[in-house]
Write a protein that holds these residues in place. Structure first.
Motif, mmCIF file in Angstrom:
data_model
loop_
_atom_site.group_PDB
_atom_site.id
_atom_site.type_symbol
_atom_site.label_atom_id
_atom_site.label_comp_id
_atom_site.label_asym_id
_atom_site.label_seq_id
_atom_site.Cartn_x
_atom_site.Cartn_y
_atom_site.Cartn_z
ATOM 1 N N ILE A 67 -0.392 -16.491 1.412
ATOM 2 C CA ILE A 67 0.693 -15.557 1.138
ATOM 3 C C ILE A 67 1.971 -16.312 0.838
ATOM 4 O O ILE A 67 2.453 -17.077 1.668
ATOM 5 C CB ILE A 67 0.924 -14.616 2.331
ATOM 6 C CG1 ILE A 67 -0.373 -13.850 2.618
ATOM 7 C CG2 ILE A 67 2.053 -13.653 2.050
ATOM 8 C CD1 ILE A 67 -0.309 -13.059 3.905
ATOM 9 N N PHE A 90 -3.361 -11.805 8.489
ATOM 10 C CA PHE A 90 -2.206 -12.526 7.980
ATOM 11 C C PHE A 90 -2.628 -13.961 7.671
ATOM 12 O O PHE A 90 -2.499 -14.850 8.491
ATOM 13 C CB PHE A 90 -1.100 -12.512 9.042
ATOM 14 C CG PHE A 90 0.258 -12.844 8.496
ATOM 15 C CD1 PHE A 90 0.424 -13.322 7.199
ATOM 16 C CD2 PHE A 90 1.388 -12.663 9.294
ATOM 17 C CE1 PHE A 90 1.675 -13.612 6.714
ATOM 18 C CE2 PHE A 90 2.634 -12.953 8.815
ATOM 19 C CZ PHE A 90 2.777 -13.419 7.523
ATOM 20 N N THR A 104 4.174 -7.985 3.078
ATOM 21 C CA THR A 104 4.152 -8.964 4.164
ATOM 22 C C THR A 104 5.540 -9.351 4.636
ATOM 23 O O THR A 104 6.543 -9.144 3.957
ATOM 24 C CB THR A 104 3.404 -10.225 3.728
ATOM 25 O OG1 THR A 104 4.089 -10.797 2.610
ATOM 26 C CG2 THR A 104 1.983 -9.904 3.340
ATOM 27 N N ASN A 158 -0.837 -8.767 8.593
ATOM 28 C CA ASN A 158 0.341 -8.957 7.747
ATOM 29 C C ASN A 158 1.289 -7.771 7.741
ATOM 30 O O ASN A 158 2.436 -7.900 7.315
ATOM 31 C CB ASN A 158 -0.078 -9.298 6.305
ATOM 32 C CG ASN A 158 -0.901 -8.202 5.654
ATOM 33 O OD1 ASN A 158 -1.235 -7.205 6.290
ATOM 34 N ND2 ASN A 158 -1.244 -8.392 4.394
ATOM 35 N N THR A 159 0.847 -6.616 8.211
ATOM 36 C CA THR A 159 1.744 -5.460 8.284
ATOM 37 C C THR A 159 2.311 -5.259 9.679
ATOM 38 O O THR A 159 2.991 -4.271 9.931
ATOM 39 C CB THR A 159 1.004 -4.185 7.853
ATOM 40 O OG1 THR A 159 -0.181 -4.048 8.653
ATOM 41 C CG2 THR A 159 0.625 -4.245 6.384
#
Length: 504
Positions: A49, A44, A468, A436-437
């Motif tokens: 992002i 992440f 995300t 991120n998941t």
């Protein structure tokens, strides 16, 4: 406005870069047992992002392996409901989304509280109250005259708060924070609106003060504003008295307050001065007269200390740091320095959280009060080590009497963002995903030994166009009604503004 500098090129008053805690370019990890990287999952990387719309899935409790002061435990019993829960209200899963325009746009959040049955958010453009049971907006009030809110009360008092407001910064122009108004939290109605002529030693700062903390105390509103402090009449807003900060230890009078909290009808303030041989000064001030009743100053130890703030007033615990060390300053009931506690070297995995914004940026000044990612109770400080996105960290318990770390706990594939509240001998802590998941989680950590237990978990997602979830470091976390309320401190028209984790 030109800002004076202190030796070493530091700005004065010192200001914190709150984003540093959320996602610095450096990466430090301190896992007790580093988990293997799951296949087809990406770290992440917060700084890569963009914020996008998230949808909160149903919260469930999933047994996961956790490490702490004891063996893993998969109990799922919830803490008892918090006082002030909306009585008889059905529990509805709700969220407020910037993309869906559930709330008006703003730039920076200032603070948020749980008040009676509401979730109250204070932003630079407006203040709003949402019913916690269903997320419905009860009222919303804009900053007067097209200006912006720039400071507010440490906490509500008798159902009211006082807000500072002024002109927003425009291009190279400085903003201002030189007016005050009172707000009734029952109906969202503003009362008196008055100019706040708080005196400053440096005259160019009189009309451009950017540092305001207020608190209703008895029949006055106590105000700290950069180099000065004052009292306003609660009924009318009229100024009753004004003073500027000074330091008794050496007579230095070019000083500024950095933070203030109320304690038993008195104002506890931490300040520093531009020159001299002392770093942090702690004062107890009578809000009725402005007289300093108790005071002590801490001698310099190396470089000048910045990032000064209050974490607690029972006991009085302040924080400050320099390039070499973060330090907690513990004062006794008479405001005498009791001990200094090592907060770790900045930029290392052992650095403990200081007076950070916990998701809410220091949008107006370094003295805007922020609670920090810390809980202080029964002589123990609970706070995380550096909250670096994409890395595991630890939640640490520090014995304030000895200054020693009692225990530490970590969560696999999780970054502990902040402790929230102690409920039934267990500390609730919010955990963001390393990957991120990964899910948003709330764990329970036993205050006795650091034993970690799974509690709440929700898979928080962005829009269908992206996998995300929200950036955890941009939120402040509150506990009530068997729920965690995550409130954004920064606006994005692509992301959720408030989301919940709750037991089903």
């Amino acid at each position: 406005m030109s800002t004076p500098h202190q030796p070493g090129g530091q700005h004065w008053p010192p200001r914190q870069n709150w984003q540093h805690q959320a996602y610095p370019p450096q990466r430090y990890g301190y896992p007790q047992q580093p988990p293997p990287s799951p296949p087809k999952r990406k770290k992440f990387l917060f700084w890569l992002i963009p914020l996008i719309v998230v949808v909160v899935a149903t919260a469930v409790v999933v047994p996961i392996a956790l490490s702490g002061g004891g063996e893993p435990d998969h109990r799922q019993a919830a803490p008892p409901p918090a006082s002030g829960s909306p009585a008889g209200s059905p529990k509805v899963k709700w969220e407020l989304s910037g993309a869906k325009k559930d709330v008006p746009a703003y730039k920076n959040g200032i603070t948020t509280w749980l008040h009676e049955d509401d979730l109250v958010v204070v932003r630079d453009k407006y203040v709003a109250a949402f019913t916690r049971a269903d997320g419905k907006q009860r009222w919303l009030v804009d900053a007067p005259g097209g200006k912006v809110f720039c400071g507010t009360s440490v906490e509500p008092a008798d159902g009211k708060i006082v807000l500072a407001f002024g002109k927003a910064k425009a291009g190279s122009e400085d903003g201002s924070c030189d007016n005050a108004t009172i707000l009734d939290l029952k109906d969202g109605k503003l009362g008196w609106q008055v100019p706040m002529a708080v005196p400053q030693k440096m005259q160019d700062r009189v009309t451009t003060v950017q540092a305001v903390v207020t608190q209703i105390m008895g029949d006055v509103v106590f105000v700290t504003a950069d180099q000065g402090y004052a009292a306003l009449d609660l009924a009318t807003g009229a100024i009753k008295w004004t003073k500027t900060f000074s330091r008794k230890a050496d007579g230095e009078d070019t000083c500024a307050g950095h933070d203030m909290m109320p304690r038993e009808g008195k104002a506890i303030v931490v300040a520093s001065c531009l020159t001299g041989d002392f770093s942090v000064t702690a004062l107890q001030i009578d809000p009725a007269t402005g007289n300093v009743e108790l005071e002590d100053s801490v001698p310099h130890d190396g470089y000048s200390v910045s990032g000064i703030g209050l974490l607690s007033v029972e006991p009085v615990l302040a924080y400050g740091s320099n390039t070499e060390q973060g330090t907690y300053f513990l004062f006794d009931d008479n405001m005498k320095l009791k001990s200094k506690i090592d907060g770790g070297k900045p930029g290392t995995p052992e650095e403990l959280d200081g007076v950070t914004s916990q998701g809410f940026g220091h949008s107006t000044s370094g003295t805007e009060h922020h609670p920090g990612a810390a809980v202080v109770a029964e002589g123990v400080l609970y706070t995380p080590t550096r909250t670096i996105g994409g890395e595991m960290n630890k939640l640490v318990a520090v014995d304030l009497k000895t200054g020693q770390r009692k225990w530490s706990a970590s969560v696999p594939e999780g970054t502990i963002q902040a402790p929230i509240k102690i409920v039934g001998g267990e500390l609730l802590a919010q955990v963001g995903p390393v990957y991120n998941t990964g899910p948003q989680r709330t764990v329970k950590i036993a205050v006795a030994d650091g034993k970690v237990t799974p509690f709440l978990e929700a898979q928080v997602r962005n829009s269908e166009q992206d996998e995300t979830g929200p950036i955890p470091g941009f939120y402040r976390y509150l506990w009530a009604d068997d729920r965690v309320y995550a409130v954004a401190g920064r606006w994005s028209d692509l992301s959720v503004d408030v989301f919940l984790l709750q037991a089903e």
